[in-house]
Design an enzyme around this catalytic site. Structure first.
Site, short mmCIF file in Angstrom:
data_model
loop_
_atom_site.label_atom_id
_atom_site.label_comp_id
_atom_site.label_asym_id
_atom_site.label_seq_id
_atom_site.Cartn_x
_atom_site.Cartn_y
_atom_site.Cartn_z
N ASN A 128 3.29 1.20 9.55
CA ASN A 128 4.32 1.76 10.45
C ASN A 128 5.19 0.71 11.11
O ASN A 128 5.45 0.74 12.33
CB ASN A 128 3.65 2.64 11.52
N THR B 238 0.85 -1.19 0.00
CA THR B 238 0.00 0.00 0.00
C THR B 238 0.89 1.25 0.00
O THR B 238 2.03 1.17 -0.44
CB THR B 238 -1.06 -0.05 1.13
N GLU C 57 1.76 -2.94 4.54
CA GLU C 57 0.84 -1.81 4.69
C GLU C 57 1.60 -0.47 4.72
O GLU C 57 2.82 -0.44 4.71
CB GLU C 57 0.00 -2.04 5.96
N HIS C 58 0.82 0.61 4.83
CA HIS C 58 1.34 1.98 4.70
C HIS C 58 2.51 2.31 5.65
O HIS C 58 2.58 1.82 6.77
CB HIS C 58 0.21 2.98 4.95
N ASP C 59 3.38 3.14 5.16
CA ASP C 59 4.46 3.75 5.96
C ASP C 59 5.47 2.75 6.53
O ASP C 59 6.13 3.07 7.52
CB ASP C 59 3.87 4.60 7.10
#
Ligand code: UDP
Length: 218
Positions: free
Chosen positions: A159, A121, A139-141
């Site tokens: 994260n 993502t 996933e993000h970041d």
């Protein structure tokens, strides 16, 4: 003379990534040949319809440019081979399956292998020679280092920072971190299959179970 492409490793990982490599070239409308390199071979063989040879023979193949995907699960071997390729002026080759999903702001260094059904993502940074096996997601970041390996169905939530050479086993779930306190999987750590990782993992250790705990060496 056309370019020559290769999958380095003709064991399980390599034979599973060859079809992904073919999809990559078809998408690019590139009709070049893809061969296997495997140092256990003493002569040129045919494996799943592709010529297969050891590295010395590959070096002697005449082609203006050579690209190699190192399709070996052991990240330390991937690093060793990546160094040798660099010295020999051969480029690392990134491959991805047709049906992967890559969202916005993704940076992936050279040599990655993204298998079918992988999703990445937004705003993710990934280092050299990353392997994401079937159905894994990032996933993000997230920030992922060099030579990191995901077995199938790894659930890497938002994260999370994963340092160089970490290995994440099949079906492991890693809890998301926060922007100010990412969950960190340390350098060279191993996350066992099915582990549920709820907090940061120190470098070099193996964690297993739910919640994941350090497996003490006996
Ligand atoms: N290999 C190689 N050169 C090396 C190290 C490994 O050609 O310097 C090959 C080895 O002969 C084997 C494959 O890479 O065929 C590694 O296979 P392994 O059994 O470790 O499983 P996989 O990485 O495919 O899961």
């Amino acid at each position: 003379m056309t370019k020559l492409y290769a999958i380095y490793g003709a064991a399980g990982c390599g034979r599973s990534l060859m079809p992904v490599a073919r999809q990559q070239l078809v998408r690019e409308e590139n009709a070049s040949e893809i061969v296997f390199i495997d140092d256990s071979l003493t002569e040129i063989n045919l494996i799943n319809g592709h010529r297969a040879m050891n590295y010395q023979v590959f070096l002697n193949e005449s082609a203006p440019e050579k690209y190699v995907q190192i399709a070996i699960a052991n990240s330390y071997i991937r690093e060793k081979i990546a160094k040798r390729l660099e010295m020999d002026g051969i480029r690392l080759w990134s491959i991805s399956a047709d049906n992967i999903i890559c969202m916005d702001g993704i940076e992936i260094a050279e040599g990655a292998a993204l298998s079918p059904f992988v999703s990445i993502t937004s705003n993710v940074k990934i280092g050299k020679c990353f392997h994401a096996n079937l159905y894994s997601y990032v996933e993000h970041d997230c920030v992922i280092g060099d030579f990191v390996t995901f077995a199938p169905s790894v659930k890497c939530n938002g994260n999370i920072h994963i340092e160089d050479h970490a290995y994440i086993g099949t079906g492991a779930v890693i809890k998301q971190g926060t922007p100010d306190k990412p969950l960190v999987i340390g350098k060279g750590a191993i996350v066992g299959m099915g582990a549920v990782v709820t907090k940061s993992v120190p470098p070099g250790v193996t964690v297993v179970g739910n919640p994941a705990r350090i497996l003490e060496k006996k």
